[in-house]
Design an enzyme around this catalytic site. Structure first.
Site, mmCIF file in Angstrom:
data_model
loop_
_atom_site.group_PDB
_atom_site.id
_atom_site.type_symbol
_atom_site.label_atom_id
_atom_site.label_comp_id
_atom_site.label_asym_id
_atom_site.label_seq_id
_atom_site.Cartn_x
_atom_site.Cartn_y
_atom_site.Cartn_z
ATOM 1 N N GLY A 196 37.928 73.413 109.108
ATOM 2 C CA GLY A 196 36.357 73.107 109.079
ATOM 3 C C GLY A 196 36.252 71.647 109.713
ATOM 4 O O GLY A 196 34.915 71.195 110.041
ATOM 5 N N GLU B 187 43.687 78.009 110.249
ATOM 6 C CA GLU B 187 43.382 79.098 109.226
ATOM 7 C C GLU B 187 44.120 80.286 109.140
ATOM 8 O O GLU B 187 44.422 80.954 108.072
ATOM 9 C CB GLU B 187 41.712 79.552 109.498
ATOM 10 C CG GLU B 187 40.665 78.674 109.083
ATOM 11 C CD GLU B 187 40.505 77.272 110.060
ATOM 12 O OE1 GLU B 187 41.236 77.318 110.924
ATOM 13 O OE2 GLU B 187 39.358 76.841 109.962
ATOM 14 N N ALA C 112 38.146 73.017 105.181
ATOM 15 C CA ALA C 112 37.317 73.261 104.122
ATOM 16 C C ALA C 112 38.071 73.320 102.805
ATOM 17 O O ALA C 112 39.391 73.025 102.970
ATOM 18 C CB ALA C 112 36.829 75.033 104.268
ATOM 19 N N GLU D 204 35.714 71.901 113.248
ATOM 20 C CA GLU D 204 34.629 72.701 113.454
ATOM 21 C C GLU D 204 33.364 71.652 113.302
ATOM 22 O O GLU D 204 32.371 71.620 113.869
ATOM 23 C CB GLU D 204 34.392 73.679 112.515
ATOM 24 C CG GLU D 204 35.507 74.944 112.968
ATOM 25 C CD GLU D 204 35.573 75.952 111.640
ATOM 26 O OE1 GLU D 204 35.703 75.566 110.737
ATOM 27 O OE2 GLU D 204 35.012 77.115 112.037
HETATM 28 N N1 DAK Z 1 41.456 71.413 100.978
HETATM 29 C C1 DAK Z 1 41.680 70.753 99.709
HETATM 30 N N2 DAK Z 1 42.637 69.724 99.496
HETATM 31 C C2 DAK Z 1 43.220 69.321 100.563
HETATM 32 C C3 DAK Z 1 43.098 69.865 102.012
HETATM 33 C C4 DAK Z 1 41.933 70.995 102.081
HETATM 34 N N3 DAK Z 1 41.880 71.412 103.034
HETATM 35 N N4 DAK Z 1 44.001 69.208 102.900
HETATM 36 C C5 DAK Z 1 44.322 68.465 102.111
HETATM 37 N N5 DAK Z 1 44.172 68.391 100.740
HETATM 38 C C6 DAK Z 1 44.625 67.454 99.575
HETATM 39 C C7 DAK Z 1 45.997 67.770 99.095
HETATM 40 O O1 DAK Z 1 46.241 69.029 98.351
HETATM 41 C C8 DAK Z 1 46.501 66.651 98.422
HETATM 42 O O2 DAK Z 1 46.096 66.665 97.359
HETATM 43 P P1 DAK Z 1 47.023 66.044 95.955
HETATM 44 O O3 DAK Z 1 47.867 67.024 95.931
HETATM 45 O O4 DAK Z 1 46.957 64.542 96.270
HETATM 46 O O5 DAK Z 1 45.994 66.226 94.785
HETATM 47 C C9 DAK Z 1 45.899 65.567 99.453
HETATM 48 O O6 DAK Z 1 44.698 66.034 100.017
HETATM 49 C C10 DAK Z 1 46.720 64.911 100.505
HETATM 50 O O7 DAK Z 1 47.196 66.042 101.190
HETATM 51 P P2 DAK Z 1 48.982 66.166 101.341
HETATM 52 O O8 DAK Z 1 49.756 65.743 100.348
HETATM 53 O O9 DAK Z 1 48.980 67.690 101.748
HETATM 54 O O10 DAK Z 1 48.932 65.253 102.715
HETATM 55 P P3 DAK Z 1 50.027 65.361 103.713
HETATM 56 O O11 DAK Z 1 50.085 64.241 104.803
HETATM 57 O O12 DAK Z 1 51.647 65.620 103.275
HETATM 58 O O13 DAK Z 1 49.644 66.567 104.621
HETATM 59 C C11 DAK Z 1 48.265 67.854 105.835
HETATM 60 C C12 DAK Z 1 48.496 66.385 105.511
HETATM 61 C C13 DAK Z 1 46.606 67.856 106.438
HETATM 62 C C14 DAK Z 1 48.950 68.397 106.878
HETATM 63 C C15 DAK Z 1 48.167 68.883 104.657
HETATM 64 O O14 DAK Z 1 47.164 68.353 103.840
HETATM 65 C C16 DAK Z 1 47.521 70.205 105.148
HETATM 66 O O15 DAK Z 1 47.829 70.984 105.821
HETATM 67 N N6 DAK Z 1 46.150 70.589 104.695
HETATM 68 C C17 DAK Z 1 45.425 71.574 104.846
HETATM 69 C C18 DAK Z 1 44.977 71.734 106.252
HETATM 70 C C19 DAK Z 1 44.362 73.114 106.349
HETATM 71 O O16 DAK Z 1 44.911 73.938 106.360
HETATM 72 N N7 DAK Z 1 43.028 72.843 106.748
HETATM 73 C C20 DAK Z 1 42.235 74.098 107.070
HETATM 74 C C21 DAK Z 1 41.778 74.463 105.793
HETATM 75 S S1 DAK Z 1 40.964 76.120 105.816
HETATM 76 C C22 DAK Z 1 35.828 80.739 106.169
HETATM 77 C C23 DAK Z 1 35.021 79.479 105.892
HETATM 78 C C24 DAK Z 1 35.581 78.512 106.250
HETATM 79 C C25 DAK Z 1 36.776 78.486 106.733
HETATM 80 C C26 DAK Z 1 37.580 79.525 106.742
HETATM 81 C C27 DAK Z 1 36.911 80.856 106.402
HETATM 82 N N8 DAK Z 1 34.950 81.905 105.599
HETATM 83 C C28 DAK Z 1 34.114 81.854 104.500
HETATM 84 C C29 DAK Z 1 35.433 83.213 106.626
HETATM 85 C C30 DAK Z 1 37.549 77.059 107.045
HETATM 86 C C31 DAK Z 1 38.641 76.943 106.462
HETATM 87 C C32 DAK Z 1 39.381 75.853 106.636
HETATM 88 O O17 DAK Z 1 38.922 74.653 107.039
#
Ligand code: DAK
Length: 260
Positions: free
Chosen positions: A111, A134, A66, A114
């Protein structure tokens, strides 16, 4: 609505959805959810479509989750609405009558995983990293992940992934049954298309009934699930395709199914 982040293509009997927002590693924001919803409706409107492949655009990600930037300031009420929206769109994807295949290369996180879990089959490239990080953000999977992951892997494996937030590589994902096959990146889509085309060549009503019975039966006690299976089995003997399939076998020729 223009399809800025979700591309939908049709190739013969197959549909291909590409979540294509590579600057944010294809993260799911509100617009992506809306475009996914529209794409699902467009697929439903084409009854000749026999299978769907879902993949991510760019080199690095299937979908990295997400959109953290979008949801970081949400109130609990907004979080509830987001979760409901995500669950609703993924439920529509899961409820498609046709089989769906997630082609995962690069990051499938939160997400993103998911989304893949809402598909029937998951194939991965050697570059895939799959997980639910998450809890590192102090939230939990909110688009059905706690439930679908648990149903697929069992409680122990699911809890390990959910509690640690650590992603697994493709080989580990294969070992624990999260993905079906691991392929070289360039072989991933061709293999998914090969499987999708094979499914497309089978009796379409039977494939749809099989999907329906497997999905509905998973939530029922065995006896009730068997009842569903029995009814679906009987219904298929009222179709032209059943006659054609069995006649073709006896006449030693390839069946020509009509989805009827
Ligand atoms: N959201 C927004 N932007 C993201 C992103 C994300 N999930 N993942 C990556 N990006 C963006 C980065 O901010 C970066 O943007 P700029 O800085 O270039 O503008 C660009 O994509 C490239 O990412 P990185 O520079 O970080 O790339 P790396 O190769 O260094 O790292 C990475 C890749 C995948 C390891 C890292 O980007 C990362 O850790 N990303 C986040 C992964 C993550 O935590 N995903 C889970 C998201 S939370 C709920 C509803 C839904 C959910 C939860 C609760 N409720 C309402 C209860 C679901 C939650 C999720 O999915």
């Amino acid at each position: 609505m223009t399809n800025e982040f979700v591309k939908l293509e049709f190739e013969g009997p197959l549909a291909l959805i590409t979540v294509d927002r590579p600057k944010a590693l294809n993260a799911l924001n509100q617009q992506v959810f809306s475009e996914l919803d529209v794409a699902i409706s467009q697929i439903i409107a084409r009854p000749d479509t026999r299978a769907l492949i879902v993949t991510g655009g760019g080199e690095k990600a299937f979908v990295a989750g997400a959109d953290i930037a979008e949801m970081s300031g949400y109130t609990p009420a907004q979080a509830l609405a987001l979760s409901a929206r995500g669950q609703q769109v993924f439920a529509r994807l899961e409820a498609l009558a046709i089989p769906t295949i997630a082609a995962v290369s690069g990051f499938a996180l939160g997400g993103g995983l998911e989304l893949a879990l809402a598909c029937d089959l998951i194939f991965a490239s050697e570059k895939a990293k799959l997980g639910v990080p998450e809890v590192s953000l102090a939230v939990i999977p909110g688009f059905g992940g706690t439930q679908r992951l648990t149903r697929l892997l069992g409680r122990s494996r699911a809890k390990e992934l959910i509690f640690t937030g650590d992603p697994v590589d493709a080989a580990k994902a294969r070992e624990i049954g999260l993905v079906l096959e691991v392929l070289a990146p360039e072989a991933l889509l061709p293999r998914c298309k090969e499987v999708a085309l094979k499914i497309a060549s089978r009796g379409p009503v039977a494939v749809a009934q099989a999907k329906r019975v497997v999905e509905a039966g998973a939530d029922l006690p065995l006896r009730e699930a068997n009842e569903l299976e029995r009814q679906a089995f009987a219904v298929l003997f009222g179709t032209d395709d059943q006659k054609e399939g069995m006649r073709a076998f006896l006449e030693k020729r390839k069946a020509a199914f009509k989805n009827a």
